[in-house]
Design an enzyme around this catalytic site. Structure first.
Site: not given
Length: 551
Positions: A66, A109, A174, A176, A204, A206, A210-211, A248, A315
């Site tokens: 990824d 993750h 990936q 978590d 940054r 990422d 979603y933690l 983000e 990206h």
């Protein structure tokens, strides 16, 4: 630790950022992968362009399933990109040129190849057994949406070794991290300290919403996530003052605002403004700025010392999650007529092809970017109008080698063409023979030199760096206008943009007192007077714009 640039606790509010993937920029040893020594070679170019800060996506050891966001070791350097001493030299080189460096901190993750995960799956009772989210069933957290809808059918994956399911919000390779475990917090703090002690200027964060995940909730922006960010920010402010965090969080502005925290309980210093971006592209095709103006006018005020991060491309795909269903379908029709141009809920194309390679649209979009409240983030290659390759997999379409000069490898590498990590764009209108840095640097009218001049001009206009934003009424659905008022000394700047293919004259009220004079900052003797009725009459050719300084 390298020598830091002059201390300025709010440097990020005035900065122009440049995102560059290490593997994509310059290959110094001919192995087909960009590396830190190649990046060092090009620091003078970035300084010449007028960049204040370089943002590096992950460069850590990784299976690269990824693009490096599948991290296998947070405190190492992928050997393809060089050594830790190469990184140190790059950091020193950037700082010596007055540029700061921001790197990705990917903490939602890890890669399944990370030693933490390997130990977690093989030794459930060991020190890393609870570092990830494990379950005997795959029916927990069923309220949580799947993000990568093209490739994943569940947020759970089965592990044959541990004989349990593990949780993943992104790809199944990936897993978590389990932020319910205090040991994960300490591990993340130690990673941050490692890079900050080296001298990096910020992170940054990422995929930061979603933690945490809990039963019955969405798994996004849960209160514990904000509490963790507050603790991370407090540690950084205490131990490494002057460094920054940018969030983000692909959500609506008022939700994103939570990631900036408050003056009393700060979280991130910056947050990306995702909703504004797709409406820019909508306006460029529809000639209707209604949605864009409404989104900008509805932006909440950020806490003192905070800032938005604004961008056109990066990206990842051009995400369309922030527009409604009908707008999304319309944008797919406009910008992704070939099915391969789509990915997840977005479009995997670069800026220039999205805008049909039209110079007027490129200038209009970039001039707007440099006018918006917040700090602009440029994507490598967009300053020369690079193209993409939709026949590459996933989001690699817009991650091809930087085009430095003419030739098959575009000046990116001295190695064989077959060794390149991705092929150089070869389509006739965007090949390296047509689009490259070398030819554009010597052409005063190139998009590269135009971009450099615009960055220099913006640095001279304090209102466009940290000024307030106030939308203006134009009487035309095709013209966006607003005024940026400086925080301190300096002149207000009125910005007006015609998204139509036709010339338009608009009368704008509320700009300045009657008989005031405004001048276009790009032109000499360009005074425009506010009439006795308090109206500013502005003539705008097709796809054109003005930056008008209030005298």
């Amino acid at each position: 630790m390298t020598v830091q640039p002059a201390f300025d606790p709010e440097w990020y509010r005035k900065a122009v950022f440049y995102e560059v993937m290490v593997r994509s920029f310059k290959d110094s040893n001919g192995d087909g992968f960009g590396d830190f020594r190649g990046l060092i070679e090009k620091l003078d170019y970035l300084q010449w362009l007028g960049i204040d800060a370089v943002w590096l996506p992950p460069f850590f050891p990784s299976p690269l399933l990824d693009g490096g966001y599948d991290v296998a070791d947070y405190t190492g350097i992928n050997p393809l990109y060089g050594s830790m001493s190469d990184f140190d030299e790059f950091l020193e080189g950037a700082h010596s040129r007055g540029m700061r460096v921001v790197i990705d901190l990917v903490i939602n993750h890890t890669s399944s190849a990370h030693d933490w995960f390997q130990q977690s799956r093989s030794d459930p009772a060991g020190p890393f057994g609870d570092f990830y989210v494990w379950s005997d069933t795959n029916d927990k957290f069923d309220n949580v949406r799947i993000i990568f809808t093209d490739t994943e059918t569940s947020n759970w994956a089965w592990d044959d070794v541990r004989q349990q399911f593990y949780w993943h919000r992104f790809f199944s390779h990936q897993p978590d991290l389990n932020f319910e475990n205090p040991g994960v917090h300490e591990a993340v703090f130690d990673i941050a300290r490692f890079w900050l002690a080296k001298g990096v200027d910020g992170f940054r964060l990422d995929a930061i919403p979603y933690l945490y995940v809990s039963e019955g909730n969405s798994g996004e922006s849960e209160p514990e996530t904000h509490a963790f960010i507050q603790a991370l920010r407090a540690m950084i402010d205490r131990e490494f003052p002057g460094r920054m965090l940018v969030a983000e969080a692909n959500q609506q502005p008022r939700e994103v605002l939570e990631y900036l925290g408050t003056v009393e309980t700060p979280e991130c210093n910056m947050a990306f403004n995702f909703p504004v971006m797709p409406y820019i592209f909508y306006a460029l095709k529809s000639a209707d700025v209604t949605g864009l103006a409404a989104t900008l006018n509805d932006l909440p005020a950020v806490p003192d010392g905070s800032a938005w991060g604004v961008f056109l491309r990066n990206h990842d795909e051009l995400t369309l999650e922030m527009v409604n269903d009908s707008e999304r379908e319309q944008m797919y029709d406009w910008y992704a007529p070939e099915p391969r141009m789509k990915v997840n809920v977005g479009i995997r194309r670069r800026l220039a092809p999205l805008l049909d390679g039209r110079r007027d649209k490129l200038e209009l979009a970039n001039a707007l970017l440099l006018s918006l409240p917040g700090s602009p983030f440029l994507y490598y290659g967009d300053e020369i109008g690079m193209g993409d390759n939709i026949w590459l997999d996933d989001r690699d379409a817009s991650r091809t080698p930087m085009q430095w000069s003419a030739g098959e490898a575009g000046g990116f590498s001295q190695g064989s063409i077959d060794s390149l990590y991705l092929p150089v764009v070869s389509s006739p209108e965007y090949s390296s023979d047509v689009v490259n840095v070398e030819s554009q640097m010597t052409n005063p009218s190139s998009i590269l030199n135009w971009t450099r001049d615009m960055l220099s001009l913006r640095k001279s206009l304090f209102a466009l760096q940290t000024g307030t934003y106030r939308g203006l009424t134009t009487g035309s659905s095709s013209v966006l206008a607003f005024v940026r008022e400086p925080e301190g000394p300096g002149n207000p700047i009125v910005c007006a943009f015609n998204f139509s293919e036709s010339p338009i004259t608009v009368s704008i009220p509320g700009v300045a007192p009657a008989n005031s004079v405004l001048d276009d900052v790009r032109l000499v003797n360009s005074g425009i007077e506010v009439n006795e009725d308090g109206l500013l009459e502005v003539e705008l050719p097709p796809m054109s714009w003005h930056w008008l300084r209030v005298s």
